[in-house]
Design a protein around this motif. Structure first.
Motif, PDB file in Angstrom:
ATOM      1  N   GLY A   1       0.821  -1.220   0.000  1.00  0.00           N
ATOM      2  CA  GLY A   1       0.000   0.000   0.000  1.00  0.00           C
ATOM      3  C   GLY A   1       0.850   1.263   0.000  1.00  0.00           C
ATOM      4  O   GLY A   1       0.315   2.375   0.085  1.00  0.00           O
ATOM      5  N   GLY A   2       2.165   1.083  -0.053  1.00  0.00           N
ATOM      6  CA  GLY A   2       3.058   2.238  -0.173  1.00  0.00           C
ATOM      7  C   GLY A   2       3.366   2.953   1.130  1.00  0.00           C
ATOM      8  O   GLY A   2       3.950   4.038   1.117  1.00  0.00           O
ATOM      9  N   ALA A   3       3.024   2.348   2.260  1.00  0.00           N
ATOM     10  CA  ALA A   3       3.187   3.051   3.550  1.00  0.00           C
ATOM     11  C   ALA A   3       4.340   2.487   4.377  1.00  0.00           C
ATOM     12  O   ALA A   3       4.425   2.729   5.571  1.00  0.00           O
ATOM     13  N   LEU A   4       5.250   1.754   3.733  1.00  0.00           N
ATOM     14  CA  LEU A   4       6.224   0.969   4.501  1.00  0.00           C
ATOM     15  C   LEU A   4       7.105   1.793   5.427  1.00  0.00           C
ATOM     16  O   LEU A   4       7.448   1.347   6.523  1.00  0.00           O
ATOM     17  N   LEU A   5       7.477   3.018   5.020  1.00  0.00           N
ATOM     18  CA  LEU A   5       8.387   3.804   5.864  1.00  0.00           C
ATOM     19  C   LEU A   5       7.717   4.157   7.191  1.00  0.00           C
ATOM     20  O   LEU A   5       8.259   3.883   8.263  1.00  0.00           O
ATOM     21  N   ARG A   6       6.529   4.735   7.107  1.00  0.00           N
ATOM     22  CA  ARG A   6       5.828   5.093   8.356  1.00  0.00           C
ATOM     23  C   ARG A   6       5.453   3.838   9.121  1.00  0.00           C
ATOM     24  O   ARG A   6       5.470   3.825  10.360  1.00  0.00           O
ATOM     25  N   GLU A   7       5.097   2.788   8.394  1.00  0.00           N
ATOM     26  CA  GLU A   7       4.743   1.537   9.083  1.00  0.00           C
ATOM     27  C   GLU A   7       5.932   1.011   9.880  1.00  0.00           C
ATOM     28  O   GLU A   7       5.774   0.538  11.016  1.00  0.00           O
ATOM     29  N   LYS A   8       7.122   1.106   9.298  1.00  0.00           N
ATOM     30  CA  LYS A   8       8.291   0.569  10.018  1.00  0.00           C
ATOM     31  C   LYS A   8       8.663   1.465  11.193  1.00  0.00           C
ATOM     32  O   LYS A   8       9.029   0.980  12.275  1.00  0.00           O
ATOM     33  N   ILE A   9       8.553   2.773  11.012  1.00  0.00           N
ATOM     34  CA  ILE A   9       8.869   3.694  12.123  1.00  0.00           C
ATOM     35  C   ILE A   9       7.887   3.455  13.280  1.00  0.00           C
ATOM     36  O   ILE A   9       8.289   3.366  14.449  1.00  0.00           O
ATOM     37  N   VAL A  10       6.607   3.332  12.956  1.00  0.00           N
ATOM     38  CA  VAL A  10       5.586   3.153  13.997  1.00  0.00           C
ATOM     39  C   VAL A  10       5.759   1.790  14.685  1.00  0.00           C
ATOM     40  O   VAL A  10       5.742   1.695  15.921  1.00  0.00           O
TER      41      VAL A  10
END
Ligand SMILES: O=C(CO)[C@H](O)[C@H](O)COP(=O)(O)O
Length: 232
Positions: A99-108
């Motif tokens: 879904g293209g959200a991997l950076l924020r997903e990994k930070i969170v």
């Protein structure tokens, strides 16, 4: 049971892990959205949580449904993150970022004491790599970054095209303003080596291999919902 029903079932079991007062990371994608809908019902019934969304898309749904939100700046430590995944291996290593959200997903997820993945059983694989690996890159120097990733892959015995993710004829732009290269390397026998190598490429912002982050996966299938715990 259809695919949506399975996602709802996994989300329902995950919700049992959410308790009053929790600081909750909230994932992105169709499975995470089913979780948000169920969570909103609990909030409407009086449950007090504060959520940190992993994308603008999730934030918008939370706002629409009345789930109270915070940011990592206000709430830098979280109790639990619930998120979906594109692939889950038996050690609970994940591929994420469809879904293209991997950076924020990994930070969170990294800011959370625990991460639980929710999915239907089609996401379970023996070895990661059936789903193309999303790699978030800085738009500057795109071709050079692509070349560096291809060379790294060759050194690791991996081969396959890198495809710039597009939407409506334009490069897909992440919430952080970056592009995504989807890497079709096939099976990835050593995700740790690939992760380390990708982090050493200057134009790579982050990649979709989530290693050692998920504590449990709640997986719904035709035979019911099972919880797989990380063995590490
Ligand atoms: O990593 C993600 C978004 O970046 C999603 O969690 C992943 O793509 C799974 O999505 P879905 O639940 O729609 O299958």
């Amino acid at each position: 049971m259809n695919a949506r029903t399975l996602k709802i079932e996994a989300a329902r079991v995950a919700l049992e892990h959410v308790t009053d007062g929790m600081r909750l990371g909230i994932g992105t994608g169709s499975t995470a959205e089913e979780f948000v809908r169920l969570l909103a019902e609990k909030v409407a019934a009086g449950m007090t949580i504060i959520g940190v969304p992993t994308s603008e898309r999730t934030a918008a749904l939370c706002r629409e449904l009345g789930v109270p939100l915070s940011t990592l700046d206000e709430t830098p430590e979280l109790d639990l993150t619930i998120d979906g995944a594109d692939e889950i291996d038996p050690d609970l290593a994940l591929v994420k970022g469809g879904g293209g959200a991997l950076l924020r997903e990994k930070i969170v997820a990294s800011a959370s004491a625990s991460m639980i993945v929710i999915a239907d059983e089609t996401k379970m694989v023996d070895t990661l790599g059936r789903f193309p690996l999303p790699i978030e890159v800085n738009p500057f120097g795109l071709k050079s970054t692509e070349l560096a990733i291809t060379r790294l892959a060759e050194q690791l015995g991996l081969k396959g095209p890198l495809t710039l993710r597009m939407t409506q004829g334009e490069p897909f732009v992440t919430d952080g303003g970056h592009f995504i290269l989807d890497a079709s390397f096939g099976r990835i026998p050593d995700p740790r080596a690939l992760s380390t190598g990708l982090h050493a490429v200057p134009g790579v912002v982050e990649h979709g291999l989530f290693l050692g982050l998920a504590k449990a996966a709640i997986v719904a299938g035709a035979d019911g919902v099972k919880t797989v715990h990380a063995t590490r």
